[in-house]
Scaffold this motif. Structure first.
Motif, PDB file in Angstrom:
ATOM      1  N   HIS A  10       0.848  -1.188   0.000  1.00 20.50           N
ATOM      2  CA  HIS A  10       0.000   0.000   0.000  1.00 20.50           C
ATOM      3  C   HIS A  10       0.885   1.241   0.000  1.00 20.50           C
ATOM      4  N   LEU A  11       0.344   2.344  -0.515  1.00 23.86           N
ATOM      5  CA  LEU A  11       1.072   3.610  -0.556  1.00 23.86           C
ATOM      6  C   LEU A  11       0.219   4.719   0.042  1.00 23.86           C
ATOM      7  N   LEU A  12       0.871   5.608   0.767  1.00 26.53           N
ATOM      8  CA  LEU A  12       0.230   6.823   1.261  1.00 26.53           C
ATOM      9  C   LEU A  12       1.006   8.002   0.694  1.00 26.53           C
ATOM     10  N   GLY A  13       0.310   8.921   0.029  1.00 24.89           N
ATOM     11  CA  GLY A  13       1.025  10.043  -0.564  1.00 24.89           C
ATOM     12  C   GLY A  13       0.094  11.020  -1.227  1.00 24.89           C
ATOM     13  N   HIS A  14       0.656  11.774  -2.180  1.00 27.56           N
ATOM     14  CA  HIS A  14      -0.094  12.848  -2.832  1.00 27.56           C
ATOM     15  C   HIS A  14      -0.415  12.527  -4.294  1.00 27.56           C
ATOM     16  N   HIS A  15       0.520  11.916  -5.024  1.00 29.01           N
ATOM     17  CA  HIS A  15       0.318  11.669  -6.458  1.00 29.01           C
ATOM     18  C   HIS A  15      -0.334  10.293  -6.635  1.00 29.01           C
ATOM     19  N   GLY A  30      -0.600   0.187 -11.217  1.00 23.40           N
ATOM     20  CA  GLY A  30      -1.271  -1.043 -10.832  1.00 23.40           C
ATOM     21  C   GLY A  30      -1.492  -1.217  -9.345  1.00 23.40           C
ATOM     22  N   PHE A  31      -1.233  -0.186  -8.549  1.00 25.00           N
ATOM     23  CA  PHE A  31      -1.448  -0.291  -7.109  1.00 25.00           C
ATOM     24  C   PHE A  31      -2.885   0.121  -6.783  1.00 25.00           C
TER      25      PHE A  31
END
Length: 334
Positions: A195-200, A208-209
């Motif tokens: 998982h990713l946490l961010g702005h873009h 594909g995430f």
């Protein structure tokens, strides 16, 4: 030859400089691609800590993410290097001290950093003199673009390995820049739920995430490890609060001001916090991952600029027609 030179804070120009000559143990590389990264931005702006400690000074020739072809050999260098596409380690050490002999050359007290610290002109130039002992050969399946992304990939590889996760476990990556996205891509290739946490967020979804979150939308899940690949001073503390007890937080990002972590959270949750400095220990593994097609870093590249365009990129201007990716590469021959 032409090379980019930082002459002072906020000042960069392309200059004609002498072509490098391969000294004993060195090669000369014709640079095909070089990356522009956050460290280069800090050196350009004058905010980089090395400029204040005396480790770096102007004029400075930047560039530490690169790939190219060996065109000349110095005395003692094996002839097999000639004509090969290569990249290289940023951290050039003494090779003799206790740290070097113990496999920790990237923290050698005499370590010099290509294109960052004084004494080693960087790769934002048409040609580069480089010690053969720190070269990494690139297979034919790793082109110039991917080769220039080996250095950031090595940082990401070390970060994912330090997270100590098994396939099926859950990783949260804080940050959707180059290192954060490469960390996520490498983790995904290992079967880790990423998982990713961010702005873009839109670009991360294009890769594909599906587990892509903002601070407000982040679900309440058990995070088996958290990698902080941001420059936010509050983010390491957030990582410690989010991670499962008894697991790991990996810090690869650096903030411009001191970060704070409540050590009560670290102790009472029995958390291990790991710092990652440089790509050295991850370069070989990431070359193999790229060569085998397990990870393809090339979609991260938004544009390939020329040397004359770099000052504008460093000042925050994206080249005309640039895509959505976070990385700008440079072809110094343009």
């Amino acid at each position: 030859m032409r090379a980019l030179v930082f002459t002072g804070p906020g000042k960069a120009e392309v200059q004609e400089v002498p072509e490098p000559v391969a000294a004993a143990g060195q090669v000369v590389v014709e640079v095909e691609r070089a990356g522009v990264c956050g460290t280069d931005v800090e050196l350009f702006s004058g905010e980089m800590s090395y400029l204040h400690s005396g480790r770096s000074s102007y004029p400075l020739r930047p560039g530490h993410e690169w790939s190219g072809v060996v065109t000349a050999l110095g005395a003692g260098v094996d002839e097999s290097w000639r004509g090969r596409r290569v990249t290289g380690d940023t951290m050039i050490a003494c090779g003799r001290c206790r740290r070097c002999l113990g496999g920790r050359h990237h923290v050698c007290a005499e370590m010099r950093e290509l294109g960052i610290a004084d004494g080693l002109p960087g790769a934002l130039a048409e040609k580069l003199a480089f010690p053969a002992a720190y070269l990494h050969a690139l297979p034919d399946t790793v082109d110039a673009t991917a080769g220039a992304l080996v250095e950031p990939g090595g940082n990401a590889e070390r970060s994912v390995t330090a997270a100590a996760l098994a396939a099926g476990e859950r990783l949260l990556v804080l940050g959707t820049g180059t290192i954060g996205l490469l960390s996520a891509m490498i983790a995904r290739s290992r079967g880790i739920e990423t998982h990713l946490l961010g702005h873009h967020l839109g670009f991360a979804r294009e890769l594909g995430f599906t587990g892509v979150w903002s601070r407000d939308s982040l679900p309440d899940l058990a995070w088996d490890a958290v990698i902080d690949a941001t420059n936010g001073p509050e983010m390491p503390g957030l990582a410690v609060r989010l991670v499962e007890p008894g697991r790991r937080v990996v810090c690869i990002g650096l903030s411009g001001t001191p970060s704070t972590i409540d050590t009560r959270d670290v102790v009472l949750k029995d958390v291990t916090a790991v710092g990652i400095l440089g790509a050295s220990g991850g370069l070989g593994a990431v070359v193999r991952a790229y060569a085998q097609g397990l990870v393809d870093p090339r979609p991260l590249v938004a544009a390939v600029a020329g040397l004359d365009d770099v000052a504008g990129v460093l000042a925050g201007h994206r080249p005309a027609g640039a895509g959505d990716g976070p990385k700008i590469l440079v072809d110094p021959r343009r």
